[in-house]
Design a protein around this motif. Structure first.
Motif, PDB file in Angstrom:
ATOM      1  N   ARG A  95     -43.683  19.880  65.745  1.00  0.00           N
ATOM      2  CA  ARG A  95     -42.239  20.031  65.996  1.00  0.00           C
ATOM      3  C   ARG A  95     -41.413  19.398  64.886  1.00  0.00           C
ATOM      4  O   ARG A  95     -40.400  19.948  64.458  1.00  0.00           O
ATOM      5  CB  ARG A  95     -41.866  19.386  67.338  1.00  0.00           C
ATOM      6  CG  ARG A  95     -42.291  20.184  68.532  1.00  0.00           C
ATOM      7  CD  ARG A  95     -41.973  19.471  69.809  1.00  0.00           C
ATOM      8  NE  ARG A  95     -40.548  19.217  69.942  1.00  0.00           N
ATOM      9  CZ  ARG A  95     -39.950  18.951  71.080  1.00  0.00           C
ATOM     10  NH1 ARG A  95     -40.636  18.879  72.197  1.00  0.00           N
ATOM     11  NH2 ARG A  95     -38.656  18.724  71.121  1.00  0.00           N
ATOM     12  N   THR A  96     -41.827  18.232  64.402  1.00  0.00           N
ATOM     13  CA  THR A  96     -41.116  17.560  63.317  1.00  0.00           C
ATOM     14  C   THR A  96     -41.148  18.393  62.046  1.00  0.00           C
ATOM     15  O   THR A  96     -40.131  18.548  61.365  1.00  0.00           O
ATOM     16  CB  THR A  96     -41.729  16.166  63.058  1.00  0.00           C
ATOM     17  OG1 THR A  96     -41.667  15.413  64.271  1.00  0.00           O
ATOM     18  CG2 THR A  96     -40.997  15.437  61.961  1.00  0.00           C
ATOM     19  N   ASN A  97     -42.307  18.947  61.720  1.00  0.00           N
ATOM     20  CA  ASN A  97     -42.425  19.794  60.534  1.00  0.00           C
ATOM     21  C   ASN A  97     -41.597  21.067  60.676  1.00  0.00           C
ATOM     22  O   ASN A  97     -40.986  21.524  59.714  1.00  0.00           O
ATOM     23  CB  ASN A  97     -43.883  20.138  60.264  1.00  0.00           C
ATOM     24  CG  ASN A  97     -44.682  18.941  59.826  1.00  0.00           C
ATOM     25  OD1 ASN A  97     -44.124  17.939  59.393  1.00  0.00           O
ATOM     26  ND2 ASN A  97     -45.993  19.026  59.955  1.00  0.00           N
ATOM     27  N   ALA A  98     -41.578  21.643  61.865  1.00  0.00           N
ATOM     28  CA  ALA A  98     -40.789  22.856  62.098  1.00  0.00           C
ATOM     29  C   ALA A  98     -39.298  22.563  61.973  1.00  0.00           C
ATOM     30  O   ALA A  98     -38.536  23.371  61.437  1.00  0.00           O
ATOM     31  CB  ALA A  98     -41.100  23.437  63.474  1.00  0.00           C
ATOM     32  N   LEU A  99     -38.857  21.392  62.441  1.00  0.00           N
ATOM     33  CA  LEU A  99     -37.449  21.014  62.317  1.00  0.00           C
ATOM     34  C   LEU A  99     -37.066  20.822  60.851  1.00  0.00           C
ATOM     35  O   LEU A  99     -36.005  21.264  60.412  1.00  0.00           O
ATOM     36  CB  LEU A  99     -37.170  19.742  63.118  1.00  0.00           C
ATOM     37  CG  LEU A  99     -35.742  19.205  63.044  1.00  0.00           C
ATOM     38  CD1 LEU A  99     -34.753  20.230  63.576  1.00  0.00           C
ATOM     39  CD2 LEU A  99     -35.633  17.902  63.818  1.00  0.00           C
ATOM     40  N   GLN A 153     -41.232  28.791  63.120  1.00  0.00           N
ATOM     41  CA  GLN A 153     -42.351  28.968  64.048  1.00  0.00           C
ATOM     42  C   GLN A 153     -43.385  27.873  63.833  1.00  0.00           C
ATOM     43  O   GLN A 153     -43.603  27.424  62.715  1.00  0.00           O
ATOM     44  CB  GLN A 153     -43.010  30.315  63.830  1.00  0.00           C
ATOM     45  CG  GLN A 153     -42.083  31.473  64.039  1.00  0.00           C
ATOM     46  CD  GLN A 153     -42.725  32.791  63.661  1.00  0.00           C
ATOM     47  OE1 GLN A 153     -43.853  32.838  63.211  1.00  0.00           O
ATOM     48  NE2 GLN A 153     -41.995  33.861  63.858  1.00  0.00           N
ATOM     49  N   PHE A 154     -44.033  27.465  64.919  1.00  0.00           N
ATOM     50  CA  PHE A 154     -45.136  26.526  64.801  1.00  0.00           C
ATOM     51  C   PHE A 154     -46.108  26.771  65.936  1.00  0.00           C
ATOM     52  O   PHE A 154     -45.790  27.406  66.943  1.00  0.00           O
ATOM     53  CB  PHE A 154     -44.657  25.070  64.757  1.00  0.00           C
ATOM     54  CG  PHE A 154     -43.953  24.600  66.000  1.00  0.00           C
ATOM     55  CD1 PHE A 154     -44.612  23.861  66.958  1.00  0.00           C
ATOM     56  CD2 PHE A 154     -42.594  24.868  66.190  1.00  0.00           C
ATOM     57  CE1 PHE A 154     -43.963  23.409  68.090  1.00  0.00           C
ATOM     58  CE2 PHE A 154     -41.934  24.422  67.314  1.00  0.00           C
ATOM     59  CZ  PHE A 154     -42.616  23.690  68.269  1.00  0.00           C
ATOM     60  N   PHE A 155     -47.331  26.299  65.751  1.00  0.00           N
ATOM     61  CA  PHE A 155     -48.401  26.540  66.701  1.00  0.00           C
ATOM     62  C   PHE A 155     -48.681  25.289  67.518  1.00  0.00           C
ATOM     63  O   PHE A 155     -48.552  24.174  67.029  1.00  0.00           O
ATOM     64  CB  PHE A 155     -49.678  26.985  65.971  1.00  0.00           C
ATOM     65  CG  PHE A 155     -49.520  28.301  65.276  1.00  0.00           C
ATOM     66  CD1 PHE A 155     -49.652  29.487  65.979  1.00  0.00           C
ATOM     67  CD2 PHE A 155     -49.202  28.356  63.935  1.00  0.00           C
ATOM     68  CE1 PHE A 155     -49.493  30.707  65.352  1.00  0.00           C
ATOM     69  CE2 PHE A 155     -49.034  29.563  63.292  1.00  0.00           C
ATOM     70  CZ  PHE A 155     -49.188  30.748  64.001  1.00  0.00           C
ATOM     71  N   ASP A 156     -49.068  25.510  68.749  1.00  0.00           N
ATOM     72  CA  ASP A 156     -49.395  24.419  69.656  1.00  0.00           C
ATOM     73  C   ASP A 156     -50.884  24.080  69.499  1.00  0.00           C
ATOM     74  O   ASP A 156     -51.699  24.382  70.348  1.00  0.00           O
ATOM     75  CB  ASP A 156     -49.083  24.825  71.096  1.00  0.00           C
ATOM     76  CG  ASP A 156     -49.273  23.678  72.069  1.00  0.00           C
ATOM     77  OD1 ASP A 156     -49.509  22.552  71.618  1.00  0.00           O
ATOM     78  OD2 ASP A 156     -49.188  23.922  73.282  1.00  0.00           O
ATOM     79  N   VAL A 157     -51.202  23.501  68.352  1.00  0.00           N
ATOM     80  CA  VAL A 157     -52.576  23.110  68.076  1.00  0.00           C
ATOM     81  C   VAL A 157     -52.549  21.669  67.579  1.00  0.00           C
ATOM     82  O   VAL A 157     -51.767  21.321  66.704  1.00  0.00           O
ATOM     83  CB  VAL A 157     -53.204  23.998  66.969  1.00  0.00           C
ATOM     84  CG1 VAL A 157     -54.703  23.754  66.881  1.00  0.00           C
ATOM     85  CG2 VAL A 157     -52.920  25.455  67.213  1.00  0.00           C
ATOM     86  N   GLY A 158     -53.376  20.827  68.132  1.00  0.00           N
ATOM     87  CA  GLY A 158     -53.426  19.436  67.674  1.00  0.00           C
ATOM     88  C   GLY A 158     -52.242  18.645  68.175  1.00  0.00           C
ATOM     89  O   GLY A 158     -51.888  18.680  69.349  1.00  0.00           O
ATOM     90  N   ASN A 159     -51.566  17.956  67.267  1.00  0.00           N
ATOM     91  CA  ASN A 159     -50.458  17.079  67.603  1.00  0.00           C
ATOM     92  C   ASN A 159     -49.156  17.885  67.649  1.00  0.00           C
ATOM     93  O   ASN A 159     -48.622  18.283  66.620  1.00  0.00           O
ATOM     94  CB  ASN A 159     -50.367  15.967  66.558  1.00  0.00           C
ATOM     95  CG  ASN A 159     -49.362  14.903  66.941  1.00  0.00           C
ATOM     96  OD1 ASN A 159     -48.513  15.106  67.798  1.00  0.00           O
ATOM     97  ND2 ASN A 159     -49.464  13.759  66.282  1.00  0.00           N
ATOM     98  N   GLY A 218     -41.244  28.677  68.845  1.00  0.00           N
ATOM     99  CA  GLY A 218     -40.189  28.836  67.851  1.00  0.00           C
ATOM    100  C   GLY A 218     -39.130  27.774  68.054  1.00  0.00           C
ATOM    101  O   GLY A 218     -38.744  27.461  69.180  1.00  0.00           O
ATOM    102  N   LEU A 219     -38.677  27.193  66.967  1.00  0.00           N
ATOM    103  CA  LEU A 219     -37.604  26.207  67.007  1.00  0.00           C
ATOM    104  C   LEU A 219     -36.365  26.868  66.415  1.00  0.00           C
ATOM    105  O   LEU A 219     -36.390  27.354  65.294  1.00  0.00           O
ATOM    106  CB  LEU A 219     -37.985  24.980  66.173  1.00  0.00           C
ATOM    107  CG  LEU A 219     -36.958  23.877  66.093  1.00  0.00           C
ATOM    108  CD1 LEU A 219     -37.659  22.535  66.183  1.00  0.00           C
ATOM    109  CD2 LEU A 219     -36.172  23.953  64.817  1.00  0.00           C
TER     110      LEU A 219
END
Length: 171
Positions: A149-153, A138-144, A110-111
């Motif tokens: 993190r940028t998309n979540a921000l 919220q975002f998932f730790d999958v892939g990049n 979570g950001l």
């Protein structure tokens, strides 16, 4: 046939008046302290976090949200009725869910974006409103992870901007 047309011609203005008084209006209703304002200038927010583009994202999202709402006209000059200033003072990452195999490895993060803002009278500089907004994305730790993190921000900045715009337009 002529009677029906005559009755419709008489009833049509009455129906228009009734429909027009249902309480609908374009744009938001302004808070009492901001009733005089027609134009708004969104100053670039200060960035006191470690994310380099956070303030730019929040500033742009707030300008977009105010423009979309239509209650105020955006002004880029110093002749705006009100100015919005603010600062991004905290961005934190929290583990929301861990991996089943390894509790130290996060599977969902979570950001939390925290912003302080104030609304100033454009002519006198007097503070009309002060407040803060905080949103979690919220975002998932999958892939990049960096892209996630940028998309979540970006999403959290839009949520914060919506919260600030609602205060400006609905009180």
């Amino acid at each position: 046939m002529n009677r029906i047309r005559t009755v419709l011609k008489l009833l049509l203005p009455v129906l228009c008046l009734l429909a027009g008084s249902c309480g609908y209006q374009l744009g938001g209703t302004k808070p009492p302290k901001l009733e005089f304002a027609q134009t708004v200038k969104v100053d670039l927010f200060a960035n006191n976090s470690l994310e380099p583009r956070a303030a730019t994202l929040v500033t742009g999202a707030l300008a977009d949200e105010l423009q979309r709402d239509g209650t105020y006209r955006l002004s880029s000059r110093g002749n705006a009725d009100i100015r919005v200033q603010g600062e991004v003072y905290s961005i934190s990452f929290d583990q929301l869910r861990s991996s089943r195999e390894d509790t130290y490895k996060s599977s969902e993060l979570g950001l939390r974006l925290s912003v302080k803002y104030r609304v100033l009278d454009g002519r006198t500089g007097k503070v009309l409103y002060e407040g803060s907004a905080e949103e979690v994305s919220q975002f998932f730790d999958v892939g990049n992870i960096q892209t996630a993190r940028t998309n979540a921000l970006s999403y959290a900045a839009r949520l914060v901007a919506t919260s600030i715009a609602e205060m400006l337009t609905n009180g």
